[in-house]
Design a protein around this motif. Structure first.
Motif, PDB file in Angstrom:
ATOM      1  N   THR A  56       0.843  -1.194   0.000  1.00  0.00           N
ATOM      2  CA  THR A  56       0.000   0.000   0.000  1.00  0.00           C
ATOM      3  C   THR A  56       0.879   1.244   0.000  1.00  0.00           C
ATOM      4  O   THR A  56       1.760   1.374   0.848  1.00  0.00           O
ATOM      5  N   GLY A  57       0.643   2.120  -0.936  1.00  0.00           N
ATOM      6  CA  GLY A  57       1.414   3.362  -0.984  1.00  0.00           C
ATOM      7  C   GLY A  57       2.577   3.312  -1.954  1.00  0.00           C
ATOM      8  O   GLY A  57       3.236   4.315  -2.196  1.00  0.00           O
ATOM      9  N   GLN A  58       2.809   2.160  -2.535  1.00  0.00           N
ATOM     10  CA  GLN A  58       3.928   2.022  -3.456  1.00  0.00           C
ATOM     11  C   GLN A  58       3.558   2.624  -4.819  1.00  0.00           C
ATOM     12  O   GLN A  58       2.410   2.523  -5.257  1.00  0.00           O
ATOM     13  N   VAL A  59       4.552   3.242  -5.467  1.00  0.00           N
ATOM     14  CA  VAL A  59       4.286   3.789  -6.802  1.00  0.00           C
ATOM     15  C   VAL A  59       4.080   2.640  -7.778  1.00  0.00           C
ATOM     16  O   VAL A  59       4.919   1.740  -7.874  1.00  0.00           O
ATOM     17  N   ILE A  60       2.959   2.625  -8.463  1.00  0.00           N
ATOM     18  CA  ILE A  60       2.769   1.581  -9.469  1.00  0.00           C
ATOM     19  C   ILE A  60       2.756   2.140 -10.883  1.00  0.00           C
ATOM     20  O   ILE A  60       2.843   1.402 -11.853  1.00  0.00           O
ATOM     21  N   GLU A 107       6.730   1.117   4.820  1.00  0.00           N
ATOM     22  CA  GLU A 107       7.205   1.432   6.166  1.00  0.00           C
ATOM     23  C   GLU A 107       7.341   2.936   6.370  1.00  0.00           C
ATOM     24  O   GLU A 107       7.213   3.439   7.476  1.00  0.00           O
ATOM     25  N   THR A 108       7.597   3.661   5.267  1.00  0.00           N
ATOM     26  CA  THR A 108       7.856   5.094   5.419  1.00  0.00           C
ATOM     27  C   THR A 108       6.610   5.883   5.827  1.00  0.00           C
ATOM     28  O   THR A 108       6.708   7.015   6.273  1.00  0.00           O
ATOM     29  N   ASN A 281       4.086  11.399   5.095  1.00  0.00           N
ATOM     30  CA  ASN A 281       4.669  10.631   3.992  1.00  0.00           C
ATOM     31  C   ASN A 281       3.664   9.740   3.294  1.00  0.00           C
ATOM     32  O   ASN A 281       4.039   8.704   2.742  1.00  0.00           O
ATOM     33  N   LYS A 282       2.430  10.112   3.360  1.00  0.00           N
ATOM     34  CA  LYS A 282       1.405   9.225   2.808  1.00  0.00           C
ATOM     35  C   LYS A 282       0.937   9.729   1.448  1.00  0.00           C
ATOM     36  O   LYS A 282       0.394  10.819   1.339  1.00  0.00           O
ATOM     37  N   PRO A 283       1.203   8.965   0.418  1.00  0.00           N
ATOM     38  CA  PRO A 283       0.747   9.402  -0.905  1.00  0.00           C
ATOM     39  C   PRO A 283      -0.770   9.368  -1.006  1.00  0.00           C
ATOM     40  O   PRO A 283      -1.454   8.810  -0.144  1.00  0.00           O
ATOM     41  N   LEU A 284      -1.287   9.934  -2.081  1.00  0.00           N
ATOM     42  CA  LEU A 284      -2.738  10.007  -2.249  1.00  0.00           C
ATOM     43  C   LEU A 284      -3.251   8.675  -2.781  1.00  0.00           C
ATOM     44  O   LEU A 284      -3.114   8.377  -3.963  1.00  0.00           O
ATOM     45  N   PHE A 285      -3.811   7.872  -1.904  1.00  0.00           N
ATOM     46  CA  PHE A 285      -4.409   6.629  -2.389  1.00  0.00           C
ATOM     47  C   PHE A 285      -5.756   6.349  -1.737  1.00  0.00           C
ATOM     48  O   PHE A 285      -6.322   5.290  -1.902  1.00  0.00           O
TER      49      PHE A 285
END
Ligand code: SF4
Ligand code: SF4
Lengths: 443, 288, 327
Positions: A56-60, A107-108, A281-285
Motif C-alpha cells: 500500500t502506498g507504493q508507486v505503481i 514502512e515510510t 509521507n502518505k501518498p494520495l491513495f
C-alpha cells in the motif's frame, strides 16, 4: 451582507442528507482497479508488471511529464493484470488490477493519528513531496497540484484560497472533512502557503455549513495569516473564478488562469492530502466519497481506497435502491452519469449519487421562449441560448465571438431553462469544436 | 390627376436612371480581374456545393483548378471522371481517373444483435453522445444511431432505418462527397470502391476489443479470428487490433470470406442467392 | 434498478419551473384586472374574454395539428395568455366575429407563421389588436360605459380620446379638463376604455405578483412608465396650459396594461436588463410622441410593436456583462 460572486448563479435544492454522518473507513475491496490516468494531463506509465507484489502506498505508475502525476497502489497484494478497464465514460482505459492480500503499508508512511506540525521543509521540498505523492485537485477537476504551485514566469501568487464551498447539492465529503480534520486542513493550508510563498490565505465556506465555519475559525485563531470567509449560498461558488470573485472581488480575465490576479485556489480535500503527504509521507491513495441519493438507505461519507469499485460503496450504504434510474459520479450539477457500478473510485470521485428513475429523465425539450433566465443565471455573463443555437447550427465563428470558451460548464443554464433545453449539451459541443479550431489556428 | 401620374413617372424614371449610372460606375471601379476560365470550369461542375472535394464549394474548387495548373490533387467526387475530364478539357490539362466510390456503414449492430445497456437522454446528436460516453450499448465502437450522418448529407442519400437503428446508404444517390465520413464520430463510414450492380463485400464492424468482449457486446462483431484473412486469395484482408478490414481496391468479390466468418461480420450485398450455402449467410445479406 | 440506466450530460437536476407554470402565473396575474372589468362592464367582459381565449386556443390547435402537422402545444398556456391579452385590448362589447378574426390574426399570422411560441417577433395579441383597430376603427373605439358611471349614455369615450378629439376641434385644454374623470376614478378603473386597461390599480397588483414570482423583471415596466413620466413631465412643466400632467398619462389609456403585461412578453422583449431598459424607454418615448403629436389618441400598442421590431437588434448589440471581460 455575506460575500458572494456578482453575476448569475442559481440555487438548486441542497439535499445534503449525509452531512451529519461521520466519515467511516470502508472495508478493503477484494480487487482494486486503478486507472493510470486519473488526472488532467498525460496518463502515468505503469512500472509494475503482472505477478508483482505491491505494498500500500507504493508507486505503481510513474508520472509522465510535467502535467502528470504518480499513481500509487491503494492496497497491498499481487498485480493481477495491466489491462483496459472501463472508466466513467464507458471507454476502456489502461489500468492496473490488483488482487488484495492483507493491508501492508510502506514502512515510510506514518500511520498514527497524531497531528504533526513540522515546518522544517523549504517550499521546494514541499512541492517535491506533493508531486511524489500524486496529489491532484480533489474537488473533481483533478489538475495536478504541483503544477499549480509553480506560477508561470513573471507571475506571482499573493493569496491562497482554500475552497471549502462544496456548492454541489447532495455532496458532503468536504463538509465532513472540515469538521473531522480541521487541524490537518489548517496545517495543509500553511504548507501550501509556504510552498507558494504567500503571506495570506482565505478559506471560503458557504454559509450552509455554520459548524464548519465556527470550528475552522477557532482553529485558525492562532494564525492571523489565515482567515475564514463565510459565503452566501449560491451555485457555482466552488468554481475557481467565482470563488476568487466572491472572496477578493477580482475577476480573472477571460481566458486567463487565476494566477493572473495573484490567486491560487485549492480544495480543502487537497489541503488535507497535502498535510498527509508532507507530514505523514502518505501518498494520495484514498479519499472521502459521499454516497447519497433520495432512496439510498444510509447516505454516508466513506473513506475509500482509490480503485474500489462503486458497487462496494453502495453495498455499505445499504445497497442499490430498487428505483435507481441513474448513477452519477460526482454531484448532480457537474457529475457524470455512469453506465455501470463496476467503475472504480478515482482521485476525483467526490461522490456517488443515485437518482430515482422518476427523476432520471429530462423533461421534453421545448422551443426557447427567450425568457432570458439562462442569461441571468450564467455566472460567466454569457448568453447560453445564443451559444446553443450557434453550436446547433454549427456557426463556430459566432460561438467563438460570443465567448463560448469562457463557459465553465457549470450547468446553471440548463438547470434554469423552463423549456428544458439542452443548453449545456450543445455549448459543450461548441466548446470542443471551437477549441479545436483555435488550436489548429495556432499550429 | 393625370398630371400627377406624369410627374410620378418622370421622378421615378429619373431616380432609376441616376441609380443605374451610379451603380455602373461603382461596378467599374470595384471590378476585379477574374480568369474567365474559372467561370467555365464552374459551369462544368455539378454545382452541388457539398465540399466533398475539400474546397468551400464549387466556385472555390474551380478557382483552385485554374490556379494549380495541375489536376493531380483535385477531384470532384460528385461529378466523377466525366466531369473531371471536362474540366481538364477546358484547362488543357490531364485529369486523374478515379474509381467511383460509395459510402458504406461498417456497423451491423442492430437492436437485435447488440442489446442496449443504457439509455441516452441528452441532445440527440452523435457528436454530443460520443463525447459524453461510449454509447448505449456495450460496444464502444458501434453506431450511436442519432443520425449525424443523415443530417449532414446534402444528397438525401443516407437514412436511418427505424427497425435496425442503423443508417443505410442509397447507393444511387450517394456521390461519395465524404460529408458523412467526417460527421461520424465513431468513424464507421468508409468510401469504398463502387462495384458493378452495387455489389459489396465488407466487414460491417469496427470493434477493436478482444474477441470475447466484442462478442458479448454484439453478436455480429468481428472477433479478429483471422479466418477470412487466410481465406482470401487476393491479400485484400488485413487484421489489425482484433479487427478485419477488406480493402475494396483489392477485393475481387469472390465471397469466400463471407462464409468462413464465424460471427457473420462480413456482409455481402446485392449478390444472387447462393446455391449450396447454409441459410445463415443469406440472412446477413442486406438489401440496400 | 430499472434494467437500463439513463445516461445524460450534466446537469442532472432541473428547476421545477416550466413554460407552463410561467404562463399560468401570467394568467393568475391578469385575474384581478379581469375581475374588475367584469365588475364594471358586467358579464359582457367575461363573454369577450372567453370567446377570445377559446378562439386563440382553437386556432393554435387546429393550425398546428392540420396545417403545420406538428404536435399541438396548446396546453403550454401561451395561447391562453394571448387570448386574455387580446380580450383586454378590445372594448367589452365587441361583436364575437370581430374577436374571432382578431384571434386568428394573433395566433395564425403573428405567432404560428413565424414558427410558433418563441419564434415570433411581434407580440401576437398586439398584432391582433392593431389589426382590428385598423380594420374596424368604429367598433374598436366605441367603449361601453361602466356600470358605475352616473352618466346617461350608452357609449363612453376614453380620457385620452376626449382630449385628442377636443384638441383637434380646437378647444383649449382647460376647458376640456372639466370633462375628464378624476385621478381616483382612473386609478380604480371607473372610466371608459378597453376591457382590461381601465383599472391601473388591478394591473399594478398583477405586476407586483409577477415581479414577486420572477415572471418579469422590473426593467421594462419601470423604463416605460418612467420615460413616459419624464417625457410627459417636461412638456407639462414647460406649458401646463397646453399639456396634461404626467400622472394623467400614466393612468390613462393602455399605459399600465402595455407596460406591465404587453411589453414584458418574454418572447418579444430583449434578453438583458440593459436591453430591456433601452427597449422600455423607446416604448415610452414613442407612446408619448403618438399621444401628444399623432392623430391617434393612444399609441402604446404601436410603440410596443415598433420596439418589438428592434428587439433582435438590441439583442445583437447589448450584451450582458461578461465575467472577466475587459472594460
Ligand atoms: S454552463 Fe456555461 S453557459 Fe451555462 S451557465 Fe454555466 S458558464 Fe454559463
Ligand atoms: S432559459 Fe431557456 S427558454 Fe429561457 S432564454 Fe434561455 S434557452 Fe430560452
Amino acid at each position: 451582507m455575506l460575500k458572494t460572486f456578482k453575476i448569475g448563479g442559481v440555487h438548486p435544492a441542497e439535499n445534503k442528507f449525509s452531512s451529519g454522518r461521520e466519515i467511516e473507513a470502508l472495508a478493503l475491496p477484494k480487487t482494486a482497479f486503478i486507472p493510470v490516468g486519473q488526472h488532467i494531463g498525460a496518463p502515468a506509465a505503469p512500472v509494475v508488471k503482472k505477478g508483482d507484489k505491491v505494498k500500500t502506498g507504493q508507486v505503481i505508475a510513474q508520472s509522465n511529464g510535467f502535467v502528470s502525476v504518480n499513481i500509487h497502489s491503494s492496497v497491498s497484494g499481487t498485480v493481477k493484470k495491466i489491462d483496459l478497464i472501463p472508466d466513467a465514460s464507458g471507454y476502456a482505459k489502461q489500468g492496473i488490477v490488483i488482487d488484495v492480500e492483507g493491508d501492508e503499508w510502506l514502512e515510510t508512511i506514518d500511520r498514527s493519528e497524531t497531528l504533526v506540525n513540522d515546518f522544517s521543509f523549504t517550499g521546494e521540498e514541499i512541492i517535491q513531496k506533493i508531486k511524489e505523492a500524486g496529489i491532484v485537485g480533489m474537488g473533481g477537476a483533478t489538475f495536478p497540484t504541483h503544477v499549480k504551485l509553480v506560477p508561470p514566469k513573471g507571475m506571482k501568487a499573493g493569496l491562497l484560497i482554500i475552497n471549502g464551498v462544496e456548492c454541489e447539492p447532495y455532496l458532503t465529503s468536504d463538509h465532513r472533512l472540515m469538521l473531522e480534520k480541521a487541524d490537518e486542513i489548517v496545517v495543509g493550508t500553511r504548507l501550501l502557503m509556504k510552498a507558494l510563498n504567500v503571506e495570506k490565505a482565505v478559506i471560503g465556506i458557504e454559509n450552509n455549513k455554520p459548524d464548519a465555519i465556527r470550528l475552522l475559525k477557532e482553529k485558525v485563531a492562532a494564525y492571523p495569516a489565515i482567515s475564514i470567509t463565510p459565503l452566501k449560498v449560491k451555485y457555482p461558488q466552488g468554481g475557481e473564478k467565482q470563488l476568487i470573485k466572491a472572496v477578493t472581488g477580482k475577476e480573472v480575465p477571460s481566458g486567463a488562469l487565476p494566477i493572473a490576479v495573484g490567486c491560487v485556489v485549492s480544495n480543502v480535500g487537497t489541503a488535507f492530502a497535502v498535510y498527509e503527504a508532507v507530514q505523514k509521507n502518505k501518498p494520495l491513495f484514498e479519499r472521502v466519497v459521499t454516497v447519497t441519493g433520495k432512496s439510498v438507505k444510509q447516505p454516508s461519507n466513506f473513506k475509500v481506497r482509490i480503485g474500489t469499485p462503486a458497487s462496494e460503496l453502495l453495498e455499505a450504504a445499504g445497497g442499490l435502491p430498487d428505483d435507481t434510474g441513474k448513477i452519477i459520479s460526482g454531484g448532480p450539477m457537474m457529475g457524470k452519469a455512469v453506465t455501470s457500478l463496476e467503475i472504480p473510485v478515482t482521485k476525483g470521485t467526490s461522490g456517488l449519487l443515485l437518482v430515482p428513475g422518476a427523476e432520471a429523465r429530462r423533461d421534453g425539450r421545448m422551443a426557447c421562449i427567450r425568457c432570458s433566465r439562462c442569461v441571468t443565471a450564467c455566472p460567466m455573463g454569457l448568453e447560453p441560448y445564443l451559444l446553443m443555437t450557434a453550436s446547433e447550427k454549427q456557426i463556430w465563428e459566432r460561438a467563438e465571438k460570443e465567448k463560448v470558451m469562457d463557459c465553465i460548464e457549470c450547468g446553471s443554464c440548463s438547470y434554469t431553462c423552463p423549456s428544458s433545453r439542452p443548453l449545456l449539451d450543445y455549448i459543450r459541443l461548441g466548446k470542443g469544436k471551437v477549441g479545436q479550431i483555435i488550436r489548429s489556428r495556432k499550429n | 390627376m393625370s398630371i400627377t401620374i406624369v410627374y410620378t413617372v418622370i421622378t421615378l424614371s429619373a431616380i432609376g436612371t441616376l441609380s443605374a449610372v451610379v451603380l455602373y460606375f461603382v461596378a467599374q471601379k470595384f471590378k476585379v480581374y477574374e480568369d474567365p476560365r474559372i467561370d467555365q470550369v464552374e459551369a462544368a461542375l455539378p454545382g452541388a456545393n457539398c465540399g466533398g472535394c475539400g474546397h468551400a464549394g464549387c466556385r472555390a474548387f474551380a478557382e483552385a483548378c485554374v490556379k494549380e495548373n495541375d489536376l493531380s490533387n483535385l477531384f470532384c467526387p460528385v461529378g466523377g471522371n466525366e466531369c473531371m475530364s471536362g474540366v481538364a478539357g477546358i484547362l488543357g490539362l490531364e485529369a486523374v481517373k478515379k474509381d467511383p466510390r460509395v459510402a458504406v456503414v461498417r456497423c451491423n449492430g442492430t437492436c437485435e444483435y447488440r442489446p442496449k445497456t443504457s439509455n441516452f437522454d441528452g441532445a440527440t446528436t452523435c457528436a454530443i453522445a460520443s463525447s459524453l460516453y461510449s454509447g448505449e450499448t456495450d460496444c464502444q465502437y458501434g453506431c450511436l444511431g442519432f443520425g449525424d450522418c443523415v443530417v449532414v448529407c446534402d444528397f438525401d442519400a443516407i437514412h436511418m432505418n427505424p427497425v435496425t437503428g442503423l443508417p443505410e446508404v442509397i447507393d444511387e444517390k450517394c456521390v461519395a462527397c465524404g460529408a458523412c465520413v467526417e460527421a461520424c464520430p465513431k468513424m464507421l463510414i468508409e468510401l469504398r470502391k463502387k462495384f458493378p450492380k452495387e455489389r459489396k463485400i465488407y466487414v460491417a464492424c469496427r470493434n477493436e476489443d478482444k474477441g470475447g468482449q466484442a462478442r458479448k457486446a454484439c453478436q455480429v462483431a468481428c472477433i479478429g479470428c483471422s479466418k477470412c484473412e487466410k481465406e482470401c486469395a487476393y491479400d485484400a484482408i488485413t487484421i489489425a487490433n482484433n479487427l478485419a478490414f477488406i480493402d475494396s481496391d483489392k477485393c475481387k468479390l469472390c465471397r469466400k470470406c463471407v462464409s468462413v466468418c464465424p460471427t457473420n461480420a462480413i456482409i455481402e450485398v446485392n449478390f444472387p442467392p447462393r446455391k449450396i450455402q447454409k441459410e445463415t449467410t443469406e440472412s446477413t445479406t442486406v438489401n440496400q | 434498478m430499472s434494467n437500463v440506466l439513463t445516461i445524460s450530460p450534466s446537469p442532472h437536476v432541473h428547476t421545477d419551473d416550466s413554460v407552463r407554470k410561467i404562463m399560468y402565473r401570467v394568467v393568475l396575474a391578469m385575474l384581478p384586472a379581469l375581475a374588475w372589468s367584469v365588475f364594471v362592464f358586467g358579464l359582457d367582459a367575461l363573454r369577450v374574454t372567453l370567446i377570445a381565449v377559446a378562439a386563440c386556443m382553437a386556432f393554435e390547435y387546429l393550425i398546428q395539428r392540420f396545417v403545420m402537422k406538428v404536435t399541438p402545444s396548446v396546453n403550454d398556456g401561451s395561447a391562453l395568455v394571448t387570448g386574455i391579452l387580446l380580450a383586454f385590448n378590445v372594448p367589452a362589447d365587441l361583436p364575437w366575429w370581430i374577436l374571432v378574426l382578431g384571434a386568428f390574426v394573433a395566433v395564425a399570422v403573428a405567432k404560428l407563421s413565424f414558427g410558433g411560441l418563441g419564434s415570433n417577433i411581434f407580440n401576437p395579441a398586439l398584432v391582433g389588436r392593431v389589426f382590428l383597430l385598423i380594420s374596424f376603427p368604429v367598433q374598436m373605439t366605441t367603449w361601453p360605459v361602466t356600470k358605475q358611471a352616473a352618466v346617461d349614455a350608452t357609449t363612453a369615450a376614453t380620457p385620452l380620446g376626449l382630449i385628442k378629439e377636443g384638441i383637434l376641434n380646437g378647444k383649449p385644454l382647460n376647458e376640456l379638463m372639466g370633462t375628464l374623470p378624476s385621478t381616483s376614478d382612473m386609478l380604480l378603473g371607473n372610466i371608459g376604455g378597453s376591457l382590461g386597461e381601465v383599472s391601473a390599480l388591478m394591473l399594478l397588483l398583477g405586476g407586483l405578483y409577477m415581479l414577486w414570482k420572477k415572471v418579469i423583471t422590473w426593467h421594462t415596466p419601470v423604463a416605460i412608465l418612467g420615460s413616459m413620466f419624464v417625457f410627459g413631465g417636461i412638456f407639462w412643466f414647460v406649458d401646463p396650459e397646453a399639456y396634461l400632467t404626467p400622472v394623467f398619462h400614466l393612468l390613462a389609456g393602455g399605459a399600465m396594461l402595455g407596460a406591465i403585461f404587453m411589453a414584458t412578453d418574454m418572447v418579444t422583449s430583449p434578453m438583458t436588463g440593459k436591453g430591456q431598459l433601452i427597449y422600455g424607454v423607446g416604448i415610452g418615448v414613442i407612446t408619448m410622441c403618438i399621444r401628444l403629436f399623432g392623430s391617434y389618441p393612444e399609441g402604446i400598442s404601436f410603440a410596443i410593436l415598433i420596439m418589438n421590431g428592434f428587439t433582435p437588434l438590441i439583442n445583437a448589440y447589448v450584451k450582458p456583462k461578461r465575467f472577466g471581460g475587459q472594460k
